[in-house]
Design a protein around this motif. Structure first.
Motif, PDB file in Angstrom:
ATOM      1  N   ILE A  22      22.722  13.753  69.886  1.00 36.76           N
ATOM      2  CA  ILE A  22      22.920  12.937  68.695  1.00 36.76           C
ATOM      3  C   ILE A  22      21.642  12.139  68.496  1.00 36.76           C
ATOM      4  O   ILE A  22      21.222  11.382  69.362  1.00 36.76           O
ATOM      5  N   CYS A  23      21.022  12.342  67.342  1.00 36.71           N
ATOM      6  CA  CYS A  23      19.779  11.664  67.005  1.00 36.71           C
ATOM      7  C   CYS A  23      20.087  10.587  65.971  1.00 36.71           C
ATOM      8  O   CYS A  23      20.765  10.855  64.991  1.00 36.71           O
ATOM      9  N   LYS A  24      19.604   9.394  66.226  1.00 40.46           N
ATOM     10  CA  LYS A  24      19.746   8.313  65.251  1.00 40.46           C
ATOM     11  C   LYS A  24      18.482   8.296  64.403  1.00 40.46           C
ATOM     12  O   LYS A  24      17.377   8.168  64.919  1.00 40.46           O
ATOM     13  N   CYS A  25      18.633   8.444  63.106  1.00 34.68           N
ATOM     14  CA  CYS A  25      17.503   8.494  62.185  1.00 34.68           C
ATOM     15  C   CYS A  25      16.653   7.228  62.317  1.00 34.68           C
ATOM     16  O   CYS A  25      17.181   6.115  62.255  1.00 34.68           O
ATOM     17  N   PRO A  26      15.333   7.393  62.494  1.00 32.24           N
ATOM     18  CA  PRO A  26      14.469   6.219  62.612  1.00 32.24           C
ATOM     19  C   PRO A  26      14.324   5.449  61.294  1.00 32.24           C
ATOM     20  O   PRO A  26      13.907   4.294  61.289  1.00 32.24           O
ATOM     21  N   ASN A  27      14.697   6.065  60.171  1.00 34.01           N
ATOM     22  CA  ASN A  27      14.582   5.399  58.870  1.00 34.01           C
ATOM     23  C   ASN A  27      15.797   4.546  58.535  1.00 34.01           C
ATOM     24  O   ASN A  27      15.658   3.411  58.107  1.00 34.01           O
ATOM     25  N   CYS A  28      17.005   5.122  58.720  1.00 29.64           N
ATOM     26  CA  CYS A  28      18.202   4.391  58.275  1.00 29.64           C
ATOM     27  C   CYS A  28      19.253   4.184  59.371  1.00 29.64           C
ATOM     28  O   CYS A  28      20.209   3.446  59.168  1.00 29.64           O
ATOM     29  N   GLY A  29      19.100   4.852  60.512  1.00 30.60           N
ATOM     30  CA  GLY A  29      20.048   4.662  61.607  1.00 30.60           C
ATOM     31  C   GLY A  29      21.246   5.592  61.584  1.00 30.60           C
ATOM     32  O   GLY A  29      22.080   5.554  62.487  1.00 30.60           O
ATOM     33  N   LYS A  30      21.367   6.441  60.575  1.00 25.28           N
ATOM     34  CA  LYS A  30      22.494   7.388  60.501  1.00 25.28           C
ATOM     35  C   LYS A  30      22.348   8.422  61.621  1.00 25.28           C
ATOM     36  O   LYS A  30      21.252   8.860  61.935  1.00 25.28           O
ATOM     37  N   GLU A  31      23.468   8.814  62.227  1.00 28.86           N
ATOM     38  CA  GLU A  31      23.443   9.789  63.314  1.00 28.86           C
ATOM     39  C   GLU A  31      23.562  11.210  62.801  1.00 28.86           C
ATOM     40  O   GLU A  31      24.257  11.471  61.820  1.00 28.86           O
ATOM     41  N   LYS A  32      22.867  12.136  63.495  1.00 34.35           N
ATOM     42  CA  LYS A  32      22.945  13.560  63.165  1.00 34.35           C
ATOM     43  C   LYS A  32      22.951  14.334  64.475  1.00 34.35           C
ATOM     44  O   LYS A  32      22.145  14.077  65.366  1.00 34.35           O
ATOM     45  N   GLU A  33      23.868  15.299  64.589  1.00 28.41           N
ATOM     46  CA  GLU A  33      23.919  16.151  65.771  1.00 28.41           C
ATOM     47  C   GLU A  33      22.952  17.313  65.601  1.00 28.41           C
ATOM     48  O   GLU A  33      22.947  17.990  64.575  1.00 28.41           O
ATOM     49  N   ILE A  34      22.119  17.537  66.605  1.00 29.41           N
ATOM     50  CA  ILE A  34      21.127  18.600  66.591  1.00 29.41           C
ATOM     51  C   ILE A  34      21.399  19.506  67.797  1.00 29.41           C
ATOM     52  O   ILE A  34      21.566  19.024  68.911  1.00 29.41           O
ATOM     53  N   PHE A  35      21.428  20.819  67.562  1.00 26.86           N
ATOM     54  CA  PHE A  35      21.658  21.780  68.636  1.00 26.86           C
ATOM     55  C   PHE A  35      20.335  22.347  69.134  1.00 26.86           C
ATOM     56  O   PHE A  35      19.365  22.429  68.379  1.00 26.86           O
ATOM     57  N   SER A  36      20.309  22.741  70.411  1.00 26.32           N
ATOM     58  CA  SER A  36      19.065  23.190  71.041  1.00 26.32           C
ATOM     59  C   SER A  36      18.443  24.402  70.361  1.00 26.32           C
ATOM     60  O   SER A  36      17.229  24.574  70.403  1.00 26.32           O
ATOM     61  N   ASP A  37      19.222  25.228  69.704  1.00 23.64           N
ATOM     62  CA  ASP A  37      18.639  26.375  69.010  1.00 23.64           C
ATOM     63  C   ASP A  37      18.090  25.983  67.633  1.00 23.64           C
ATOM     64  O   ASP A  37      17.559  26.819  66.915  1.00 23.64           O
TER      65      ASP A  37
END
Length: 69
Positions: A22-37
Motif C-alpha cells: 500500500i503506497c500513500k501518495c506523496p501529493n495528497c496522502g490517498k492510498e493505492k495498492e500496487i502489485f509486484s508485477d
C-alpha cells in the motif's frame, strides 16, 4: 470431478508469488495498492489524479499472495 478439471484457475501459478504494498501518495496522502508485477508501470493516484512517484512513496503495508488470511 472427472480428473481433468483443474483444481484452481489456469494461470494461477504466475500469480502465486505475487506481492503487494500500500503506497500513500506523496501529493495528497490517498492510498493505492500496487502489485509486484506492476512496479514498472506508471500509476495514477485515485485522489489527486497525478502520477505516483515511488521514490517519494510512503509504504503503509505489504502483503504476499500466499500469506494466510
Amino acid at each position: 470431478m472427472n480428473g481433468t478439471t483443474p483444481a484452481h484457475c489456469p494461470g494461477l501459478e504466475k500469480f502465486k508469488n505475487l506481492s503487494s504494498f500500500i503506497c500513500k501518495c506523496p501529493n495528497c496522502g490517498k492510498e493505492k495498492e500496487i502489485f509486484s508485477d506492476e512496479f514498472d508501470k506508471p500509476h495514477i493516484c485515485p485522489g489527486c489524479k497525478k502520477e505516483i512517484d515511488f521514490t517519494k512513496c510512503t509504504i503503509e503495508s505489504t502483503a504476499k499472495a500466499d500469506a494466510p488470511r
